[in-house]
Design a protein around this motif. Structure first.
Motif, PDB file in Angstrom:
ATOM      1  N   UNK A 105       0.802  -1.213   0.000  1.00  0.00           N
ATOM      2  CA  UNK A 105       0.000   0.000   0.000  1.00  0.00           C
ATOM      3  C   UNK A 105       0.839   1.269   0.000  1.00  0.00           C
ATOM      4  N   UNK A 106       2.134   1.143   0.300  1.00  0.00           N
ATOM      5  CA  UNK A 106       3.037   2.301   0.323  1.00  0.00           C
ATOM      6  C   UNK A 106       3.897   2.380  -0.929  1.00  0.00           C
ATOM      7  N   UNK A 135       0.243   5.710  -9.935  1.00  0.00           N
ATOM      8  CA  UNK A 135       0.262   5.595  -8.483  1.00  0.00           C
ATOM      9  C   UNK A 135      -0.707   4.534  -7.954  1.00  0.00           C
ATOM     10  N   UNK A 136      -0.602   3.341  -8.520  1.00  0.00           N
ATOM     11  CA  UNK A 136      -1.375   2.201  -8.052  1.00  0.00           C
ATOM     12  C   UNK A 136      -0.541   1.424  -7.033  1.00  0.00           C
ATOM     13  N   UNK A 137      -1.149   0.921  -5.965  1.00  0.00           N
ATOM     14  CA  UNK A 137      -0.398   0.147  -4.967  1.00  0.00           C
ATOM     15  C   UNK A 137       0.151  -1.155  -5.560  1.00  0.00           C
ATOM     16  N   UNK A 138       1.391  -1.475  -5.199  1.00  0.00           N
ATOM     17  CA  UNK A 138       2.054  -2.691  -5.671  1.00  0.00           C
ATOM     18  C   UNK A 138       1.831  -3.801  -4.648  1.00  0.00           C
ATOM     19  N   UNK A 139       1.406  -4.973  -5.117  1.00  0.00           N
ATOM     20  CA  UNK A 139       1.218  -6.137  -4.251  1.00  0.00           C
ATOM     21  C   UNK A 139       2.454  -7.025  -4.184  1.00  0.00           C
ATOM     22  N   UNK A 140       3.140  -7.193  -5.317  1.00  0.00           N
ATOM     23  CA  UNK A 140       4.292  -8.096  -5.324  1.00  0.00           C
ATOM     24  C   UNK A 140       5.367  -7.583  -6.283  1.00  0.00           C
TER      25      UNK A 140
END
Length: 171
Positions: A105-106, A135-140
Motif C-alpha cells: 500500500x506504500x 500511483x497504483x499500490x504494488x502487491x508483489x
C-alpha cells in the motif's frame, strides 16, 4: 559471510545503480542483456509506452519505491532462502517473487495497459490507445539476481531486474 545476509539500504541502492547497464554476468557475452531495474522499471524510463508487445507494463513510481520494495524482498524469509542458494558452488542466479507485506500500500507503480488482440493462440499488439494508470499500490515484486563477486566483497550482487509484478487495479 554468505549472500544471504542483511544489506543496508545504501548497499541495495548501490547494487541497483552499479548493475544498471552492466551486462548480466551469468549469461554468455554474446547474448547477455544489460541490467535495467532503474532505467526500465522506474520513473526514469523515457517512454512508458515503448513496449507495446506487453499487455501490462508496470514501473515503480520512483526509485525510492524500487529500493524499498527490493529491500523488503531481499530481507524476507523467502528472499533469504533464495539468496542462500547463491552460496552453493555452481549456482549463479536466483529469482525472488515476493508478496509485499510491510510496505504493501506504500509502494506505488504506474501501469500501461496496451490493447491486445488474439491471433491464433497468441496475444499481439492491437491498434488503439493504451490506458495509463498512475500511483497504483504494488502487491508483489520480482527480482532476478546474479552473483557478481565473492560473497565477502562489498555489493556482491548483480540485480538484473526488479519490477512490480502485481498491482491493485483501481478505476
Amino acid at each position: 559471510m554468505g549472500y544471504d545476509r542483511t544489506y543496508s539500504r545504501e548497499e541495495i541502492h548501490q547494487m541497483l545503480y552499479l548493475s544498471e547497464r552492466r551486462l548480466r554476468p551469468t549469461a554468455p557475452a554474446a547474448s547477455a542483456h544489460e541490467g535495467h531495474a532503474i532505467s526500465r522499471h522506474t520513473e526514469q524510463r523515457e517512454n512508458p509506452f515503448d513496449r507495446r508487445q506487453i499487455r501490462q507494463d508496470s514501473t515503480f513510481s520512483s526509485r525510492k519505491h524500487l529500493i524499498l520494495a527490493t529491500e523488503e524482498a531481499l530481507h524476507s524469509t523467502q528472499g533469504q532462502q533464495e539468496l542462500r542458494k547463491l552460496n552453493a558452488h555452481g549456482t549463479h542466479t536466483c529469482k525472488i517473487a515476493f508478496q509485499l507485506v510491510a510496505t504493501q500500500g506504500k509502494i506505488l507503480a504506474d501501469v500501461v495497459l496496451n490493447p491486445m488482440a488474439t491471433v491464433g493462440n497468441q496475444q499481439v499488439p492491437a491498434q488503439g490507445p493504451a490506458l495509463y494508470l498512475q500511483k497504483l499500490p504494488v502487491d508483489s515484486i520480482i527480482l532476478i539476481i546474479d552473483k557478481l563477486a565473492p560473497s565477502e566483497s562489498w555489493a556482491p550482487l548483480h540485480i538484473q531486474t526488479a519490477y512490480p509484478n502485481q498491482v491493485v487495479m483501481t478505476t
